[in-house]
Scaffold this motif. Sequence first.
Motif, mmCIF file in Angstrom:
data_model
loop_
_atom_site.group_PDB
_atom_site.id
_atom_site.type_symbol
_atom_site.label_atom_id
_atom_site.label_comp_id
_atom_site.label_asym_id
_atom_site.label_seq_id
_atom_site.Cartn_x
_atom_site.Cartn_y
_atom_site.Cartn_z
ATOM 1 N N LYS A 1 0.817 -1.214 0.000
ATOM 2 C CA LYS A 1 0.000 0.000 0.000
ATOM 3 C C LYS A 1 0.853 1.268 0.000
ATOM 4 O O LYS A 1 0.492 2.256 -0.625
ATOM 5 N N GLY A 2 1.968 1.262 0.694
ATOM 6 C CA GLY A 2 2.835 2.442 0.729
ATOM 7 C C GLY A 2 3.361 2.794 -0.652
ATOM 8 O O GLY A 2 3.381 3.972 -1.041
ATOM 9 N N LEU A 3 3.784 1.790 -1.397
ATOM 10 C CA LEU A 3 4.268 2.008 -2.752
ATOM 11 C C LEU A 3 3.151 2.544 -3.646
ATOM 12 O O LEU A 3 3.366 3.464 -4.440
ATOM 13 N N VAL A 4 1.967 1.991 -3.500
ATOM 14 C CA VAL A 4 0.833 2.438 -4.312
ATOM 15 C C VAL A 4 0.489 3.894 -3.981
ATOM 16 O O VAL A 4 0.235 4.689 -4.885
ATOM 17 N N ARG A 5 0.529 4.257 -2.700
ATOM 18 C CA ARG A 5 0.301 5.656 -2.316
ATOM 19 C C ARG A 5 1.329 6.566 -2.986
ATOM 20 O O ARG A 5 0.995 7.634 -3.518
ATOM 21 N N GLU A 6 2.589 6.153 -2.954
ATOM 22 C CA GLU A 6 3.670 6.933 -3.575
ATOM 23 C C GLU A 6 3.429 7.077 -5.085
ATOM 24 O O GLU A 6 3.616 8.148 -5.651
ATOM 25 N N PHE B 1 0.473 6.944 -6.645
ATOM 26 C CA PHE B 1 -0.652 7.853 -6.844
ATOM 27 C C PHE B 1 -0.200 9.303 -6.719
ATOM 28 O O PHE B 1 -0.633 10.168 -7.484
ATOM 29 N N GLU B 2 0.642 9.584 -5.755
ATOM 30 C CA GLU B 2 1.164 10.954 -5.592
ATOM 31 C C GLU B 2 1.951 11.378 -6.834
ATOM 32 O O GLU B 2 1.809 12.495 -7.309
ATOM 33 N N ALA B 3 2.793 10.487 -7.346
ATOM 34 C CA ALA B 3 3.580 10.794 -8.546
ATOM 35 C C ALA B 3 2.671 11.000 -9.758
ATOM 36 O O ALA B 3 2.958 11.832 -10.623
ATOM 37 N N CYS B 4 1.571 10.272 -9.814
ATOM 38 C CA CYS B 4 0.625 10.409 -10.929
ATOM 39 C C CYS B 4 0.004 11.800 -10.976
ATOM 40 O O CYS B 4 -0.340 12.297 -12.049
ATOM 41 N N LYS B 5 -0.132 12.434 -9.822
ATOM 42 C CA LYS B 5 -0.739 13.772 -9.787
ATOM 43 C C LYS B 5 0.055 14.779 -10.620
ATOM 44 O O LYS B 5 -0.509 15.740 -11.125
ATOM 45 N N ASP C 1 -5.789 15.693 -15.292
ATOM 46 C CA ASP C 1 -7.240 15.499 -15.346
ATOM 47 C C ASP C 1 -7.712 14.435 -14.366
ATOM 48 O O ASP C 1 -8.908 14.261 -14.175
ATOM 49 N N GLY C 2 -6.791 13.733 -13.749
ATOM 50 C CA GLY C 2 -7.160 12.619 -12.886
ATOM 51 C C GLY C 2 -7.035 12.870 -11.406
ATOM 52 O O GLY C 2 -7.126 11.938 -10.611
ATOM 53 N N GLU C 3 -6.858 14.138 -11.013
ATOM 54 C CA GLU C 3 -6.645 14.419 -9.584
ATOM 55 C C GLU C 3 -7.808 13.940 -8.717
ATOM 56 O O GLU C 3 -7.588 13.361 -7.652
ATOM 57 N N ALA C 4 -9.038 14.145 -9.143
ATOM 58 C CA ALA C 4 -10.197 13.700 -8.358
ATOM 59 C C ALA C 4 -10.229 12.176 -8.270
ATOM 60 O O ALA C 4 -10.496 11.609 -7.200
ATOM 61 N N TRP D 1 -9.214 7.018 -5.238
ATOM 62 C CA TRP D 1 -8.489 5.763 -5.048
ATOM 63 C C TRP D 1 -7.664 5.794 -3.770
ATOM 64 O O TRP D 1 -7.557 4.798 -3.062
ATOM 65 N N GLN D 2 -7.075 6.957 -3.478
ATOM 66 C CA GLN D 2 -6.293 7.116 -2.248
ATOM 67 C C GLN D 2 -7.175 6.879 -1.026
ATOM 68 O O GLN D 2 -6.788 6.191 -0.085
#
Length: 173
Positions: A131-136, A138-142, A147-150, A155-156
Amino acid sequence: MDNAVAGSDEKQAIAVDALEFFERSYQLSTERGRSGMLTSLCRASIHGRRYDKARQYARRRLSHEGGGRFGYAARHFHGHAVLGVVAFESGELEQAEKHLMLSVKLPESARKLMHEPDMSLVLRFLSKGEKGLVREFFEACKLVWKDGEAQLRKWQEQLDQGEAIVFDHPQMY
């Protein structure tokens, strides 16, 4: 043999047949036509469990020229996503993590051009409890999927609440 294994074997055989078809088509195509086929070659290679070929086609995808900034963003993301899936499926989790994060590390000029990232590798890491890696990720994806911030926030929240995350688009790999 139970139905799940039989279904999996059948899907793998179909993917191998598709891979052979794409490879023949690739050989007969012009250079311009080849660039568009690399994603299909990668996908069929992974689903057919031909990881050496997937790695080879992903590297070609990363090194291919053309398509401007948008083309670069797509090549970069998919090339690293495929290399990450191959590493994951080969038990090389550190390499898979590296490619996951590299997939969204784009130069400023190519940011904001990316569509929803493929989450195939994210799903694999979630299955391992990362989960920690996935959170990281998602943050990088921002930074690259403006257009995907919401959607990323949603997902977060699902991740933080321990809910299953349902991605909107079918995963490619």
